[in-house]
Design a protein around this motif. Structure first.
Motif, PDB file in Angstrom:
ATOM      1  N   PHE A  68       7.062  47.539  72.937  1.00 13.59           N
ATOM      2  CA  PHE A  68       8.386  46.950  72.777  1.00 13.59           C
ATOM      3  C   PHE A  68       8.328  45.562  73.400  1.00 13.59           C
ATOM      4  O   PHE A  68       8.303  45.412  74.621  1.00 13.59           O
ATOM      5  CB  PHE A  68       9.401  47.836  73.487  1.00 13.59           C
ATOM      6  N   VAL A  69       8.280  44.521  72.567  1.00 10.48           N
ATOM      7  CA  VAL A  69       8.074  43.161  73.069  1.00 10.48           C
ATOM      8  C   VAL A  69       9.096  42.221  72.449  1.00 10.48           C
ATOM      9  O   VAL A  69       9.549  42.413  71.321  1.00 10.48           O
ATOM     10  CB  VAL A  69       6.654  42.652  72.755  1.00 10.48           C
ATOM     11  N   ALA A  77      16.436  45.514  77.553  1.00 17.94           N
ATOM     12  CA  ALA A  77      17.296  45.702  78.723  1.00 17.94           C
ATOM     13  C   ALA A  77      18.176  46.938  78.557  1.00 17.94           C
ATOM     14  O   ALA A  77      18.395  47.690  79.510  1.00 17.94           O
ATOM     15  CB  ALA A  77      18.164  44.468  78.940  1.00 17.94           C
ATOM     16  N   LEU A  78      18.671  47.164  77.357  1.00 20.21           N
ATOM     17  CA  LEU A  78      19.554  48.305  77.113  1.00 20.21           C
ATOM     18  C   LEU A  78      18.798  49.622  77.104  1.00 20.21           C
ATOM     19  O   LEU A  78      19.200  50.591  77.760  1.00 20.21           O
ATOM     20  CB  LEU A  78      20.273  48.132  75.774  1.00 20.21           C
ATOM     21  N   VAL A  80      10.497  49.164  82.098  1.00 22.83           N
ATOM     22  CA  VAL A  80      11.863  48.690  82.332  1.00 22.83           C
ATOM     23  C   VAL A  80      12.786  49.900  82.294  1.00 22.83           C
ATOM     24  O   VAL A  80      12.765  50.673  81.325  1.00 22.83           O
ATOM     25  CB  VAL A  80      12.296  47.670  81.251  1.00 22.83           C
ATOM     26  N   ASP A  81      13.578  50.091  83.326  1.00 22.84           N
ATOM     27  CA  ASP A  81      14.532  51.199  83.359  1.00 22.84           C
ATOM     28  C   ASP A  81      15.712  50.883  82.447  1.00 22.84           C
ATOM     29  O   ASP A  81      16.332  49.817  82.564  1.00 22.84           O
ATOM     30  CB  ASP A  81      15.047  51.437  84.784  1.00 22.84           C
ATOM     31  N   ALA A  82      16.029  51.805  81.553  1.00 19.15           N
ATOM     32  CA  ALA A  82      17.094  51.576  80.577  1.00 19.15           C
ATOM     33  C   ALA A  82      18.445  51.423  81.257  1.00 19.15           C
ATOM     34  O   ALA A  82      18.772  52.145  82.207  1.00 19.15           O
ATOM     35  CB  ALA A  82      17.144  52.728  79.576  1.00 19.15           C
ATOM     36  N   ALA A  83      19.256  50.493  80.756  1.00 21.39           N
ATOM     37  CA  ALA A  83      20.624  50.334  81.246  1.00 21.39           C
ATOM     38  C   ALA A  83      21.574  51.269  80.510  1.00 21.39           C
ATOM     39  O   ALA A  83      22.673  51.544  80.995  1.00 21.39           O
ATOM     40  CB  ALA A  83      21.084  48.888  81.074  1.00 21.39           C
ATOM     41  N   ASN A  98      18.148  43.825  84.426  1.00 23.52           N
ATOM     42  CA  ASN A  98      17.108  43.806  83.388  1.00 23.52           C
ATOM     43  C   ASN A  98      17.048  42.475  82.660  1.00 23.52           C
ATOM     44  O   ASN A  98      15.969  42.002  82.298  1.00 23.52           O
ATOM     45  CB  ASN A  98      17.360  44.928  82.382  1.00 23.52           C
ATOM     46  N   LEU A  99      18.197  41.873  82.451  1.00 22.55           N
ATOM     47  CA  LEU A  99      18.238  40.614  81.700  1.00 22.55           C
ATOM     48  C   LEU A  99      17.810  39.410  82.535  1.00 22.55           C
ATOM     49  O   LEU A  99      17.144  38.503  82.028  1.00 22.55           O
ATOM     50  CB  LEU A  99      19.648  40.372  81.154  1.00 22.55           C
ATOM     51  N   PHE A 100      18.182  39.407  83.814  1.00 24.71           N
ATOM     52  CA  PHE A 100      18.015  38.186  84.605  1.00 24.71           C
ATOM     53  C   PHE A 100      17.307  38.384  85.941  1.00 24.71           C
ATOM     54  O   PHE A 100      17.135  37.423  86.689  1.00 24.71           O
ATOM     55  CB  PHE A 100      19.396  37.554  84.871  1.00 24.71           C
ATOM     56  N   GLY A 101      16.901  39.605  86.269  1.00 27.59           N
ATOM     57  CA  GLY A 101      16.302  39.837  87.570  1.00 27.59           C
ATOM     58  C   GLY A 101      17.373  39.949  88.644  1.00 27.59           C
ATOM     59  O   GLY A 101      18.513  40.335  88.375  1.00 27.59           O
TER      60      GLY A 101
END
Length: 387
Positions: free
Chosen positions: A114-115, A174-175, A188-191, A251-254
């Motif tokens: 997933f990129v 991010a989602l 990445v942990d899902a939001a 996730n989107l911005f740190g």
């Protein structure tokens, strides 16, 4: 802050999400067989709608096993033609050094990656800058009996890989998160959490027997030239998803303390896209032959400080009779109200309820928690949380 979305959606003859036997997926819940649509199917359906609900192409990602081919093609001068063996060797070696296994026969990665859109160009640029070294490493590895074994990347390579596979500002990663089993540094942990949709009532799989006739067959010849069956069901589904706005922001911005104006805008659009896409999401299975293109009939959203309530237990006892949507709507609201009364609603900031066919007066839904249109519903839910 958490946004929860609860939907009731009825589908006529349909096979939205098939199992390995071609039948609609199912689950036994409350002692009865229910129709089921997997969370993966619903997320895929929502993702395909993101460009229609406010997200630009560069703000979403792709799932692919073809990262090698795409990056290798970028190495061809002037982008003319397909990549040659040497170009593919360079990218193959770069991926292997980053810890990603590649099938030597197909040049596909072991699993879907997933990129975001920039990953291909970033990988190609890395390969251009390190071409000679990567070619030498590849030749050396081929002479080593253990050269084909995967190895963990060293610290410098890991740093490069994190830059190439950086998931920040990619809304769907991010989602829904990203898991790479062999490279946990890229996870990445899902939001957003998404439940499998289940029917509020018991269902039985039925089948359609069909025939087809050759249009050019002589009139004297009788009979069908093709026969077969297609499985289907018809069901009213309860759908549930939630969104952790804090996790989405990270996730989107740190972990930046303050967001720039353009980042605030992306966060708001990402939240709005999630809500609007999930309301509209319809799986694509067998739609060309069944066109089960319905929309949700009952919508309930809850904005809360923390925690989450899946309301599936409202249907633990399967709904019976012909008034399935009416009864399902009543049960969903009553179950939510009971939980709210027992556990308290101190952390609940907003509740929005809408029903196309239900009587909200009879349900006792407070006036301030009702929405008469989808824009009004969305506006109530988002408000200052991402309107």
């Amino acid at each position: 802050m958490i946004i929860e979305l609860h939907l009731l959606q009825s589908f006529p003859t349909s096979n939205l999400n098939r199992d390995d036997m071609g039948q609609p997926k199912s689950v036994t819940f409350g002692g009865a067989i229910r129709g089921r649509v997997s969370s993966q199917s619903l997320k895929r359906s929502a993702r395909t709608l993101f460009p229609e609900v406010g997200l630009a192409e560069g703000e979403t990602a792709k799932r692919t096993k073809r990262l090698l081919q795409q990056a290798a093609n970028r190495l061809v001068p002037d982008g003319r033609g397909e990549a040659g063996n040497e170009d593919r060797t360079v990218v193959r070696e770069a991926l292997r050094q980053m810890g990603f296994g590649v099938n030597g026969a197909t040049d596909l990665t072991e699993y879907l990656l997933f990129v975001k859109a920039t990953a291909v160009d970033s990988l190609a640029e890395h390969c251009k800058e390190n071409r000679e070294r990567l070619l030498k490493d590849a030749a050396k590895r081929e002479k080593d009996p253990k050269g084909s074994e995967k190895k963990k990347p060293d610290s410098e390579t890991l740093k490069v890989a994190k830059t190439i596979l950086d998931a920040r500002r990619s809304v769907d990663i991010a989602l829904f998160g990203r898991m790479i089993a062999d490279n946990k540094d890229f996870n990445v942990d899902a939001a957003s959490q998404v439940a499998h949709a289940i029917s509020t009532h018991a269902v039985a799989v039925e089948f359609d027997f069909y025939t087809a006739v050759d249009d050019l067959k002589p009139d004297a010849e009788a009979g069908a030239d093709m026969i077969g069956t297609v499985d289907f069901n018809a069901a009213c589904y309860y759908r549930y998803a939630n969104l952790d706005l804090g996790q989405l922001r990270r996730n989107l911005f740190g972990t930046v303390p303050e967001l720039k104006a353009e980042d605030e805008d992306l966060l708001k659009r990402a939240t709005s896209a999630w809500l609007n896409a999930f309301v509209r999401a319809v799986p694509s299975g067998k739609q060309n032959s069944m066109a089960a293109l319905t929309q949700p009939d009952a919508l309930l959203a809850v904005v809360r400080d923390s925690g989450a309530w899946n309301l599936a237990n409202a249907f633990l006892n399967p709904v019976e009779g012909t008034g399935v949507m009416e009864t399902s709507t009543r049960r969903m609201w009553e179950h939510f109200s009971e939980l709210r009364h027992f556990y308290g609603d101190d952390g609940i900031r907003t509740v929005a309820m809408a029903s196309l066919s239900g009587d909200l007066d009879a349900l006792g839904v407070p006036r301030q928690e009702r929405a008469d249109t989808l824009p009004a519903f969305v506006g109530k839910v988002l408000g200052e949380h991402g309107g």
